[in-house]
Design a protein around this motif. Structure first.
Motif, PDB file in Angstrom:
ATOM      1  N   CYS A  43      -5.734   2.825  -0.312  1.00 44.42           N
ATOM      2  CA  CYS A  43      -4.656   2.561  -1.267  1.00 44.42           C
ATOM      3  C   CYS A  43      -4.883   1.161  -1.835  1.00 44.42           C
ATOM      4  CB  CYS A  43      -3.291   2.646  -0.593  1.00 44.42           C
ATOM      5  SG  CYS A  43      -2.946   4.216   0.220  1.00 44.42           S
ATOM      6  N   THR A  52       1.941   2.438  -3.450  1.00 46.30           N
ATOM      7  CA  THR A  52       0.975   3.136  -4.301  1.00 46.30           C
ATOM      8  C   THR A  52       1.123   4.654  -4.227  1.00 46.30           C
ATOM      9  OG1 THR A  52      -0.758   3.298  -2.601  1.00 46.30           O
ATOM     10  CG2 THR A  52      -0.703   1.269  -3.900  1.00 46.30           C
ATOM     11  N   GLU A  84       0.820  -1.214   0.000  1.00 51.23           N
ATOM     12  CA  GLU A  84       0.000   0.000   0.000  1.00 51.23           C
ATOM     13  C   GLU A  84       0.852   1.262   0.000  1.00 51.23           C
ATOM     14  OE1 GLU A  84      -2.663  -3.236   1.307  1.00 51.23           O
ATOM     15  OE2 GLU A  84      -0.620  -2.660   1.812  1.00 51.23           O
TER      16      GLU A  84
END
Length: 331
Positions: free
Chosen positions: A282, A104, A101
């Motif tokens: 995310c 991202t 995450e």
């Protein structure tokens, strides 16, 4: 396999660091870079990949003042598609853990955050159209526009993506596989849209220009519809563009992340705080639903790129780069 063996690693050398990351990110621009469009002077073989996240395995003199072996860092720079890569320590950002995450945010999140902040001039109650809204960067543009108090429209290619867009605050997902985008915008938004966050190009860009409201702003962050062509540029009928912009006092603004690096650290810090507080989604796509399975290892990078260009991804496409056997290590 033990957790430690599943890690990729990052080493910091002098002002640079060598990184061996758990995950690397896939971007639409990867094929522009590998085709030599960003730097025509570079001749093969050369490293590709823009971003990674992993663990520090070695430290040089300068880097040792900021990092310790075992720290987890994320980095944004060329050459990420490698089991070990050298990155300047100043281009590294400490992160709490090697969660994909966080990956991202490095390119996809930062592009949306900075582009909308610097070029969007968002005002409460304005209407924002995000194309490819369920993709790597579109998901962030939707959320940041919503945080600014805007009404958000998002284009996507499936009902599943439309449901996802609703879940992150998109007011009007438009599945263009089922709805005519031009007719829907004319019918539901006759006054036009104030801001467009545009990454598709070609006919979608033309439609976006035609859909602008008075004083509308169109931000070009890419044109993926042309990246697979010989030139990398989709056809665009721009003959009447000056007239259309003048009649509406509208503007078209280009955004290329490397030109805004002065905003980068603040953007990353802000987004990480939002994520830690549960205020930012995310979404990551590691290929769990891909035909040949999850994206693991450098050999799956090409599959991940194809998967993204086929429009199958929901969120940011990420590859887990499994570490080589200890006995094969070159370090």
């Amino acid at each position: 396999m033990m957790e430690k063996e599943m890690r990729r690693y990052v080493a910091l050398e002098l002002q640079h660091h060598v990184s061996h990351s758990d995950f690397v990110g896939i971007n639409a621009s990867d094929i522009n870079y590998s085709a030599g469009r960003y730097d025509p002077s570079v001749k093969p073989p050369f490293d590709a990949g823009f971003e990674g996240i992993g663990e520090v395995i070695g430290l040089g003199l300068s880097a040792s003042s900021r990092y310790t072996v075992g720290d987890t860092v994320a980095y944004f720079g060329s050459g990420a598609f490698a089991e070990y890569t050298v990155v300047p320590a100043k281009e590294s950002v400490p992160v709490p853990s090697a969660k994909p995450e966080f990956l991202t945010l490095l390119v996809s999140g930062a592009t949306a955050y900075i582009a909308l902040k610097r070029l969007g001039d968002l005002a409460k109650s304005e209407t924002v159209l995000v194309t490819a809204a369920a993709g790597g960067t579109g998901q962030f543009a939707v959320q940041f526009a919503k945080r600014a108090g805007c009404h958000v429209i998002g284009t996507c290619s499936s009902d599943e993506k439309a449901v996802f867009l609703k879940s992150i605050g998109c007011d009007r997902p438009i599945n263009y596989a089922k709805e005519d985008l031009a007719k829907t915008l004319r019918k539901e938004y006759p006054q036009g849209v104030d801001v467009v966050y545009e990454s598709v190009g070609g006919s979608v860009l033309e439609l976006a220009v035609n859909s602008l409201a008075t004083k509308g702003r169109l931000i070009v962050i890419g044109f993926i519809s042309g990246y697979q062509t010989a030139s990398g540029i989709p056809p665009f009928k721009g003959g009447t563009l000056p007239v259309k912009l003048l009649q509406k006092s509208a503007s078209v603004r280009g955004f290329f992340l490397p030109h805004f690096l002065g905003d980068y650290r603040e953007a990353l810090t802000s987004m990480m705080q939002m994520f830690a507080k549960g205020e930012l989604v995310c979404e990551v796509d590691c290929g769990d639903m891909a035909q040949e399975g999850k994206f693991v290892g450098l050999e799956s990078v090409f599959r991940a790129v194809d998967y993204m260009y086929a429009g199958k991804n929901l969120g940011k496409v990420v590859v887990e780069v499994a570490p080589p056997n200890v006995g094969d290590s070159k370090l």
